[in-house]
Design an enzyme around this catalytic site. Structure first.
Site: not given
Length: 768
Positions: A304, A222, A191, A705, A502, A433
């Site tokens: 998070r 994922f 990813q 998400e 995210a 974040t």
């Protein structure tokens, strides 16, 4: 628009890592993982393995020309174990052979002598011994110390949240091919192409420009391939660099499960205080995150968790502290929701505890405390809330009062089957974040024949991001989708990419694509205006037809492109987008870290077989804050998948390590994921369509998400069904709620009422 990958998926022509043609001379790798969780390496014995047929070479830490380090956030993760091993499965050696079978056979011949050291698997134990990844972080709001005086009701509890295996269909892997001028082409199932590039740069001690990382698509990620793909790409790159031969390694499923990290398990303690009107006045929580043996992304995941510690509620006085605890498990990593679901489960557990103590339905407390526009999150951002709107629409649309009555009637009429109902509101912030990561680039070429090629940093992994980016270009240029092609992701065309994670991939890369297309379009309008003797403001394009003041002209798209090409006008643009407005102060723990929030409410209904402990998830009925969806088919698919994955995490997906740090749930015979029979009988999704300005692409809010968190409600619905059978059942806040745990709770012997339940089933000859 239909998902543009549908045809290639169903025809079998979609290209994944294993579909990349293997060139002549390719070698195959296999990693030898540590058989123990913690110890000092005394001797590594390779002789028998080296004598195996087909073996070319076995690499160890001593062969690494650069740094033996692949940690992305904190430099604490060796590629290959050198002096110590820190978890079962930690790579110690990398075998390269002429065939995959030969490499795997040789791995079995490797021996290692390890002097054992104490093994820690419990984050509470790690915290007590000072084994921390970083110092603890604390988010505060209001005056927690004095707030308790305002409370008339207090409740405390502890929580144990299990991990979750990613179980992507395509396992981890990489294929590395040497190129001219001492460079490598790296095909990686990742990813984060730039993260792979940086890891290989570290291991080989070479500049980033020598390594091209290419990703066409993933067979699922994922979050599990955000940083953990680095290991396998770096191992293959090390071997390819030193042998000057192509090297490929695609992990076996059981290797993947044993050697990679999971969703972070958490232990937590909470204290919640309410007034007589059921308003939550104060909330305090301590989170003990099981990070595993190295940081990986644990520090960001912990952040998070703290960001989402109050879910969709406004609580005026909050103190939330998080410890990232180092244990002897594989480094745990990103997983859909990225720590947010763990924080949200704890506040829901606290509300459930309060509701039980006050003998009211939890939904009463939930609704009274939903955050409203203008109120403040514990991290300082001011809410622009759709929480109450989603809740009220769900209550009305799905006739919540009738649902309650039907459940009560069913429970009154049935002794051995009980239903449970639960509400699950969600509030999830959209952005990385780490503020620095909120940027993306897009390279758009309009070719002289009028076709368009687009390359971004987005990685397609089943979430439909390519389709959404194509929609951006189609809408901006007003041309047919068939004219546009989305190209694979490459670090040579799009550099310094943030990972596809995210829930921000479509927003970031879609906005960059919009900027690039718009810049080209403005040039084209000037060309058309000159040729049609008008102003650029009068020019528009609709269905590939050039319009002047809204009326068709003699020009179409193709003529426009031909004219621009002859006039040497640039038909390419490389655009850079960074999310505006967001910021966060890590010292004050205050700021505006999210571009926007996604809200929603789910009502979940379950039925428990009180004799066997088995259950069904009957219905999940959702009102979800779509914003203004640009592709409802893709968005609904993401919501359905997220709900089922969340339910799996809450009910059946049990990651089990023994005290020695060995994974026991290491195969699909021992690790259960939802199948077609465990999917809810009904999933109803209603879109809360809003046209308010937000920073989403075309105001279409992220859906990757947030829907997973609806699944948390399944745990509480099951708990309510258990209490319908045994009102004073002992139900620890422990996930997942497996049938075994349900059965134990149904017949937990905590008070005299248990005898009554035993009598209920005694006629069946059951010995409780």
């Amino acid at each position: 628009m239909k998902n543009i990958d549908s045809n290639t998926h169903v025809s079998g022509t979609s290209v994944y890592l294993d579909d990349v043609p293997v060139i002549n001379g390719t070698l195959f790798g296999a990693a030898y993982g540590s058989p123990v969780a913690h110890g000092a390496i005394r001797e590594l014995i390779l002789e028998d393995a080296l004598q195996m047929p087909g073996v070319v070479r076995i690499f160890t830490a001593a062969d690494i020309p650069g740094q033996n380090e692949i940690g992305g956030v904190i430099k604490d993760e060796p590629l290959l174990a050198d002096h110590h091993v820190h978890f079962c499965g930690m790579p110690v050696a990398f075998v390269v052979a002429h065939t995959r079978e030969a490499a795997r056979a040789a791995v079995k011949k490797i021996r290692v002598k390890i002097d054992p050291l104490p093994v820690i698997t419990d984050p509470r134990e790690a915290q007590a011994k000072g084994e921390l990844i970083i110092p603890p972080r604390t988010f505060t709001l209001g005056d927690i110390d004095n707030a308790w005086r305002q409370c008339t009701h207090f409740f405390e509890g502890s929580v144990d949240i299990n991990g979750q295996e990613h179980l992507y269909i395509e396992t981890q892997g990489a294929y590395v091919i040497p190129q001219e001028n001492n460079s490598l082409r790296i095909y990686s199932s990742t990813q984060g192409p730039a993260a792979v590039q940086r890891a290989v740069t570290s291991v080989l001690g070479q500049p980033m420009h020598r390594f091209e990382v290419i990703v066409t698509r993933l067979g699922g990620g994922f979050g599990g391939k955000e940083d953990q793909a680095n290991t396998w790409a770096a191992l293959c790159s090390l071997a390819a660099w030193l042998l000057k031969r192509p090297v490929k390694y695609a992990l076996h499923r059981m290797e993947d499960m044993a050697m990679t990290g999971k969703r972070h398990p958490y232990a937590a303690d909470f204290k919640i205080g309410l007034d007589d009107d059921y308003k939550i006045i104060a909330y305090e929580a301590s989170f003990f995150q099981n990070a595993g043996a190295a940081a990986d992304l644990s520090t960001a995941v912990l952040a998070r968790t703290l960001f989402h510690c109050t879910n969709s509620y406004f609580i005026p006085h909050v103190k939330a502290t998080g410890w990232s605890c180092r244990t002897n498990l594989p480094p745990n990593t990103a997983f859909r929701g990225f720590g947010g679901p763990q924080g949200m489960f704890v506040i829901e557990a606290a509300i459930a505890k309060a509701a039980q103590g006050l003998q009211v339905d939890a939904s009463i407390i939930q609704k009274k405390n939903l955050i409203q526009t203008g109120q403040e999150f514990p991290y300082g951002q001011i809410a622009k809330s759709e929480a109450l709107t989603c809740w009220e629409k769900a209550v009305t649309l799905y006739n919540a009062d009738d649902l309650h009555k039907a459940v009560n009637s069913f429970n009154a009429a049935n002794k051995l089957y009980k239903k449970g109902l639960a509400f699950m509101p969600i509030c999830f912030g959209i952005s990385f974040t780490n503020t620095m990561m909120n940027n993306a680039r897009s390279l758009v070429h309009v070719y002289s024949d009028g076709s368009v090629g687009i390359t971004t940093g987005a990685v397609e992994m089943g979430q439909g991001v390519n389709t959404k980016i194509l929609q951006v270009a189609t809408q901006t240029f007003a041309i047919a989708p068939e004219r546009i092609k989305l190209n694979h992701t490459s670090t040579y065309t799009i550099a310094n990419t943030s990972p596809s994670a995210a829930s921000a991939t479509a927003d970031l890369n879609g906005k960059a694509t919009l900027m690039a297309c718009t810049a080209i379009l403005e040039r084209l309008k000037r060309v058309a205006a000159e040729g049609l003797q008008t102003t650029p403001e009068d020019i528009s394009i609709v269905n590939e037809q050039v319009l002047v003041k809204g009326s068709p002209s003699s020009w179409d798209w193709q003529q426009l492109i031909n004219t621009a090409f002859r006039q040497r006008v640039s038909l390419s643009e490389h655009a850079h987008y960074k999310t505006p407005e967001i910021h966060f102060d890590d010292v004050k723990e205050k700021g505006h870290p999210f571009a926007y929030h996604v809200y929603g409410t789910a009502i979940l209904e379950v039925t428990v077989d009180c004799l066997r402990g088995t259950y069904t998830i009957d219905t999940v009925q959702v009102v979800h804050d779509f914003g203004n969806s640009m592709n409802t088919d893709i968005d609904r698919g993401q919501i359905e998948g997220g709900i089922v994955q969340g339910i799996g995490w809450m009910t059946m997906e049990e990651v089990v390590y023994d005290r020695d740090g060995r994974l026991r749930s290491n195969a699909l015979s021992t690790y259960k994921v939802p199948d077609i029979y465990s999917v809810p009988k009904t999933i109803a999704i209603d879109a809360l369509q809003t046209n308010d300005d937000n920073l989403a692409i075309f105001r279409s809010k992220a859906v990757g998400e947030p829907p997973l968190m609806y699944g948390i409600g399944a745990w509480f619905a099951l708990s309510n069904a258990i209490r319908a059978f045994h009102p004073n059942a002992d139900i620890p806040f422990s996930t997942p709620m497996t049938p075994e745990k349900v059965l134990m709770a149904l017949y937990s012997k905590t008070n005299q009422e248990t005898n009554q339940h035993e009598e209920t089933v005694s006629h069946l000859g059951i010995n409780l």
